[in-house]
Design a protein around this motif. Structure first.
Motif, short mmCIF file in Angstrom:
data_model
loop_
_atom_site.label_atom_id
_atom_site.label_comp_id
_atom_site.label_asym_id
_atom_site.label_seq_id
_atom_site.Cartn_x
_atom_site.Cartn_y
_atom_site.Cartn_z
N VAL A 1 0.30 21.97 -12.46
CA VAL A 1 0.77 20.60 -12.19
C VAL A 1 0.05 19.57 -13.04
O VAL A 1 0.27 18.37 -12.87
N ALA A 2 -0.81 20.02 -13.94
CA ALA A 2 -1.66 19.09 -14.69
C ALA A 2 -0.86 18.03 -15.43
O ALA A 2 -1.28 16.87 -15.52
N ASP A 3 0.30 18.40 -15.95
CA ASP A 3 1.11 17.45 -16.71
C ASP A 3 1.69 16.34 -15.84
O ASP A 3 2.21 15.35 -16.36
N GLU A 4 1.59 16.49 -14.53
CA GLU A 4 2.06 15.44 -13.63
C GLU A 4 1.01 14.34 -13.43
O GLU A 4 1.26 13.36 -12.73
N PHE A 5 -0.15 14.53 -14.04
CA PHE A 5 -1.23 13.55 -13.96
C PHE A 5 -1.50 13.01 -15.36
O PHE A 5 -1.97 13.74 -16.23
N ALA A 6 -1.17 11.78 -15.58
CA ALA A 6 -1.34 11.20 -16.90
C ALA A 6 -1.61 9.71 -16.79
O ALA A 6 -1.13 9.04 -15.87
N GLY A 7 -2.41 9.22 -17.69
CA GLY A 7 -2.70 7.79 -17.75
C GLY A 7 -3.03 7.42 -19.17
O GLY A 7 -2.75 8.17 -20.11
N GLU A 8 -3.63 6.26 -19.35
CA GLU A 8 -4.01 5.82 -20.67
C GLU A 8 -5.28 6.55 -21.09
O GLU A 8 -6.28 6.49 -20.37
N PRO A 9 -5.27 7.25 -22.23
CA PRO A 9 -6.46 7.99 -22.65
C PRO A 9 -7.65 7.06 -22.84
O PRO A 9 -7.49 5.89 -23.22
N THR A 10 -8.84 7.56 -22.56
CA THR A 10 -10.05 6.80 -22.79
C THR A 10 -10.99 7.61 -23.69
O THR A 10 -10.88 8.83 -23.79
N TYR A 11 -11.89 6.89 -24.33
CA TYR A 11 -12.82 7.51 -25.27
C TYR A 11 -14.22 6.99 -24.97
O TYR A 11 -14.41 5.80 -24.70
N SER A 12 -15.19 7.88 -25.00
CA SER A 12 -16.55 7.52 -24.61
C SER A 12 -17.56 7.91 -25.68
O SER A 12 -17.37 8.90 -26.40
N GLU A 13 -18.61 7.13 -25.76
CA GLU A 13 -19.77 7.43 -26.60
C GLU A 13 -21.02 7.18 -25.75
O GLU A 13 -21.00 6.32 -24.86
N THR A 14 -22.07 7.92 -26.01
CA THR A 14 -23.29 7.81 -25.22
C THR A 14 -24.49 7.50 -26.10
O THR A 14 -24.64 8.08 -27.19
N VAL A 15 -25.31 6.59 -25.62
CA VAL A 15 -26.56 6.24 -26.29
C VAL A 15 -27.69 6.54 -25.31
O VAL A 15 -27.67 6.06 -24.16
N ALA A 16 -28.66 7.31 -25.73
CA ALA A 16 -29.80 7.66 -24.88
C ALA A 16 -31.01 6.83 -25.29
O ALA A 16 -31.29 6.67 -26.49
N THR A 17 -31.72 6.33 -24.29
CA THR A 17 -32.89 5.49 -24.58
C THR A 17 -34.01 5.78 -23.59
O THR A 17 -33.75 6.05 -22.40
N PRO A 18 -35.26 5.71 -24.04
CA PRO A 18 -36.39 5.87 -23.12
C PRO A 18 -36.73 4.58 -22.38
O PRO A 18 -37.61 4.59 -21.52
N GLU A 19 -36.07 3.47 -22.70
CA GLU A 19 -36.36 2.21 -22.04
C GLU A 19 -35.98 2.28 -20.56
O GLU A 19 -34.98 2.91 -20.20
N PRO A 20 -36.73 1.62 -19.67
CA PRO A 20 -36.36 1.59 -18.25
C PRO A 20 -35.01 0.90 -18.06
O PRO A 20 -34.68 -0.05 -18.78
N GLU A 21 -34.27 1.39 -17.10
CA GLU A 21 -32.92 0.85 -16.86
C GLU A 21 -32.95 -0.65 -16.57
O GLU A 21 -32.08 -1.40 -17.03
N SER A 22 -33.96 -1.09 -15.83
CA SER A 22 -34.02 -2.50 -15.43
C SER A 22 -34.18 -3.44 -16.60
O SER A 22 -33.85 -4.63 -16.50
#
Length: 230
Positions: free
Chosen positions: A156-177
């Motif tokens: 049933v996977a083809d019955e689930f569709a939306g606008e495609p999204t694209y992601s990129e990730t940046v890793a940092t040692p800085e504190p989140e705050s």
């Protein structure tokens, strides 16, 4: 497309079984551009299943329910979904035909209740097991066994569709705050959403509707945060 996921099972709530189905479905749906807005885990209790499925069916474009299919005493998901729609659970001719013609079972060998589905439901064959799934309006009922769930979702996977999204990730040692100003800045500069995930380091995940924007936003961040060396 907005979707809610409901996982059913006392074993999930007790911590006896890790809820990998929810995580897997979230990943699959997100990659299809579908927005997963709820993940709820319920006990093997008809009233709870009926109440939540009824509520989510009214609110979301589709609901995926996993777990508790079959004829055993705690397999109450089909009954709960049927109750959500005010329907009875009854013998499914399509399920019986599939199991006897494709599954190689004799009707007399099937446990009582194996082929019972909510009245009027669309039957979903179980290619990796026995108990069939079902679709009732926009509610998809899948098995709890991961291999069975994945195989049935593929149907049933083809019955689930939306606008495609694209992601990129940046890793940092800085504190989140300390990153709040730059998170706000990248959202002002680009049409992106940003997820901030702390752990041994912080992962900043930028998501956009086109790959160029996602890449540009990640580059913008990389120029303004301390980037973790690979």
């Amino acid at each position: 497309m907005r979707v809610a996921i409901v996982t059913v099972g006392d074993e999930l709530l007790a911590g006896d079984t890790v809820n990998t189905n929810a995580a897997w479905l979230c990943t699959e749906l997100t990659e299809r551009g579908v927005s997963v807005e709820r993940v709820t885990t319920l006990p093997d209790r008809v009233a709870d299943i009926a109440r939540v499925v009824n509520e989510y069916h009214a609110e979301y474009d589709a609901v995926i329910v996993t777990g508790g299919l079959g004829p055993t005493h705690d397999d109450l998901t089909m009954e709960g979904v049927a109750a959500a729609f005010g329907r009875e659970v009854e013998e499914s001719e399509a399920a019986l035909a599939w199991l006897t013609e494709q599954g190689g079972y004799a009707a007399g060998d099937l446990a009582e209740g194996t082929t019972h589905l909510p009245a009027g439901a669309r039957m979903l064959p179980n290619d990796e097991g026995v108990a069939p799934g079902a679709v009732v309006e926009s509610v998809y009922v899948l098995p709890g066994v991961p291999a069975e769930m994945k195989a049935m979702f593929a149907r049933v996977a083809d019955e689930f569709a939306g606008e495609p999204t694209y992601s990129e990730t940046v890793a940092t040692p800085e504190p989140e705050s300390t990153l709040l100003d730059r998170i706000a800045g990248v959202q002002e500069a680009f049409d992106v959403t940003v997820g901030s995930y702390p752990g041994e380091h912080v992962r900043l995940k930028v998501t956009a509707t086109d790959p160029e924007t996602a890449r540009s936003a990640a580059d913008w961040l990389s120029e303004r945060v301390e980037v973790l060396e690979e």
